[in-house]
Design a protein around this motif. Structure first.
Motif, PDB file in Angstrom:
ATOM      1  N   TRP A 113       0.804  -1.212   0.000  1.00 22.29           N
ATOM      2  CA  TRP A 113       0.000   0.000   0.000  1.00 22.29           C
ATOM      3  C   TRP A 113       0.843   1.271   0.000  1.00 22.29           C
ATOM      4  CZ3 TRP A 113      -5.147   0.170  -0.785  1.00 22.29           C
ATOM      5  CH2 TRP A 113      -5.849  -1.042  -0.652  1.00 22.29           C
ATOM      6  N   THR A 114       1.932   1.288   0.737  1.00 22.24           N
ATOM      7  CA  THR A 114       2.716   2.509   0.867  1.00 22.24           C
ATOM      8  C   THR A 114       3.812   2.636  -0.185  1.00 22.24           C
ATOM      9  OG1 THR A 114       4.168   1.416   2.475  1.00 22.24           O
ATOM     10  CG2 THR A 114       2.273   2.634   3.335  1.00 22.24           C
ATOM     11  N   ASP A 115       3.898   1.689  -1.128  1.00 22.94           N
ATOM     12  CA  ASP A 115       4.941   1.733  -2.146  1.00 22.94           C
ATOM     13  C   ASP A 115       4.425   2.198  -3.502  1.00 22.94           C
ATOM     14  OD1 ASP A 115       6.826   0.918  -0.364  1.00 22.94           O
ATOM     15  OD2 ASP A 115       6.749  -1.202  -0.916  1.00 22.94           O
ATOM     16  N   LEU A 152       2.954   8.143   7.311  1.00 22.93           N
ATOM     17  CA  LEU A 152       2.356   6.953   6.710  1.00 22.93           C
ATOM     18  C   LEU A 152       3.145   6.461   5.505  1.00 22.93           C
ATOM     19  CD1 LEU A 152       0.028   4.922   6.663  1.00 22.93           C
ATOM     20  CD2 LEU A 152      -1.289   6.569   5.329  1.00 22.93           C
ATOM     21  N   THR A 153       3.534   7.354   4.622  1.00 23.53           N
ATOM     22  CA  THR A 153       4.225   6.963   3.384  1.00 23.53           C
ATOM     23  C   THR A 153       5.585   7.636   3.236  1.00 23.53           C
ATOM     24  OG1 THR A 153       3.232   8.738   2.072  1.00 23.53           O
ATOM     25  CG2 THR A 153       1.992   6.680   2.259  1.00 23.53           C
ATOM     26  N   HIS A 154       5.998   8.410   4.246  1.00 20.83           N
ATOM     27  CA  HIS A 154       7.251   9.168   4.172  1.00 20.83           C
ATOM     28  C   HIS A 154       7.245  10.139   2.994  1.00 20.83           C
ATOM     29  CE1 HIS A 154       8.876   6.580   7.295  1.00 20.83           C
ATOM     30  NE2 HIS A 154       8.538   5.520   6.562  1.00 20.83           N
ATOM     31  N   GLY A 155       6.059  10.571   2.595  1.00 24.79           N
ATOM     32  CA  GLY A 155       5.943  11.501   1.480  1.00 24.79           C
ATOM     33  C   GLY A 155       6.321  10.902   0.147  1.00 24.79           C
ATOM     34  N   GLY A 156       6.386   9.589   0.064  1.00 22.89           N
ATOM     35  CA  GLY A 156       6.822   8.934  -1.170  1.00 22.89           C
ATOM     36  C   GLY A 156       5.706   8.170  -1.825  1.00 22.89           C
ATOM     37  N   GLY A 157       5.997   6.902  -2.170  1.00 22.06           N
ATOM     38  CA  GLY A 157       5.040   6.094  -2.902  1.00 22.06           C
ATOM     39  C   GLY A 157       5.257   6.212  -4.389  1.00 22.06           C
ATOM     40  N   GLY A 158       5.340   5.117  -5.071  1.00 23.53           N
ATOM     41  CA  GLY A 158       5.527   5.154  -6.520  1.00 23.53           C
ATOM     42  C   GLY A 158       6.884   5.704  -6.903  1.00 23.53           C
ATOM     43  N   ASP A 159       6.902   6.879  -7.531  1.00 22.12           N
ATOM     44  CA  ASP A 159       8.145   7.499  -7.974  1.00 22.12           C
ATOM     45  C   ASP A 159       8.846   8.271  -6.865  1.00 22.12           C
ATOM     46  OD1 ASP A 159       6.310   9.483  -7.701  1.00 22.12           O
ATOM     47  OD2 ASP A 159       6.635  10.391  -9.658  1.00 22.12           O
ATOM     48  N   GLY A 160       8.362   8.155  -5.665  1.00 24.39           N
ATOM     49  CA  GLY A 160       8.960   8.875  -4.542  1.00 24.39           C
ATOM     50  C   GLY A 160       8.317  10.207  -4.252  1.00 24.39           C
TER      51      GLY A 160
END
Length: 316
Positions: free
Chosen positions: A166-168, A252-260
């Motif tokens: 979910w968070t990536d 939750l996502t460190h401000g990233g996800g996907g392309d960062g």
């Protein structure tokens, strides 16, 4: 009965100004100074922090910090990958996306919750208290709670029978942020709308039912028009909160996800830029303030027009 003189009124006005002045001075020191300081810093090239309060050094750079964010594009060979021009516009789109989606969901769900809690039934007081629990939990705790729930072996994947990171992923990370924010702040919207509904006289509904109005017609013709002032407050407050959102996606996502950068909001980008230069970070802060002010002004004017039109329609 004697009427108060103009002198008495002026004396009361002076007394009110004297009593309010300490609060105004405190607000000017706590709010006014940081705003002015950030604005001045945004026009400097590379100021440095001194004593935790004042910035020294850095030549006057004009609007170069703003042009760096507004005009620089990083999709061609002239701009190295990872520079900050594209990140700004991506952050603007991500922030606006979160604002539109979360506020819309919170208003719809909060309105349904307020309608239910406004009914007379056993245990209504207990239900109102329980509904406010997510809103009372600190945002950092909420973000960490949902972080564990959205883990690969967390309760969400087990309940859905899926194996989603979910968070990536880009959209999965955005979905996780939206679900977490809606879960936490919908009770706040429901509470404001419930307060607006509580002020509606019950006689209006009784008269409408006598005239043969259906529950849906009562909702559209009575509830919605009379709850619009509370709805304005809820929408404006929540829109301002989401436009400034930082802690929930950062944890939750460190401000990233996907392309960062899938969940990098303007506030997260500002904090990242502070590590590289206070001038650029101050420019982002100023642009964020302008964006928030513009959205708030547009919402207030839109709701004001709707309220005036509703009053004129009701008088006709």
């Amino acid at each position: 009965m004697t009427q108060p003189s103009a002198t008495t009124g002026q004396g009361r006005s002076r007394l009110g100004a004297v009593l309010v002045s300490p609060a105004l001075i405190l607000l000017a020191a706590v709010i006014g100074y940081p705003v002015v300081s950030a604005l001045m810093t945004s026009f400097r090239a590379d100021p440095t922090l001194q004593n935790g309060f004042f910035t020294t050094g850095g030549e006057f750079a004009g609007f170069s910090n703003y042009l760096h964010w507004l005009a620089q594009r990083c999709g061609d060979t002239s701009c190295p990958p990872g520079t900050l021009g594209d990140q700004f516009w991506t952050s603007v789109l991500v922030t606006l996306f979160f604002t539109v989606v979360t506020v819309s969901l919170e208003v719809v769900i909060g309105l349904l919750m307020a309608i239910v809690m406004n009914q007379a039934f056993a245990g209504r007081g207990f239900l109102r208290a329980v509904v406010l629990v997510p809103w009372a939990i600190p945002t950092a705790v909420t973000a960490k709670l949902w972080f564990f729930m959205f883990a690969y072996d967390g309760i969400v994947n087990r309940a859905l029978g899926t194996h989603v990171l979910w968070t990536d992923g880009a959209w999965s990370a955005r979905t996780a942020v939206i679900i977490s924010d809606v879960w936490k702040t919908t009770p706040f919207v429901a509470l404001l709308l419930l307060a607006g509904m509580s002020g509606i006289p019950g006689g209006l509904y009784e008269a409408a039912r006598i005239d043969g109005a259906s529950p849906f017609q009562c909702f559209v013709r009575i509830t919605l028009p009379l709850v619009r002032p509370a709805l304005l407050v809820a929408v404006v407050f929540r829109a301002l909160d989401v436009l400034r959102i930082y802690d929930l996606p950062a944890i939750l996502t460190h401000g990233g996800g996907g392309d960062g950068h899938a969940t990098t909001t303007l506030s997260i980008l500002t904090v990242r830029q502070i590590q590289q230069g206070y001038g650029g970070a101050s420019a982002i802060s100023t642009l964020t303030f302008v964006l928030i002010f513009g959205v708030a002004l547009a919402l207030v004017r839109a709701f004001r027009v709707n309220l005036v039109q509703s009053e004129q329609h009701g008088m006709s």
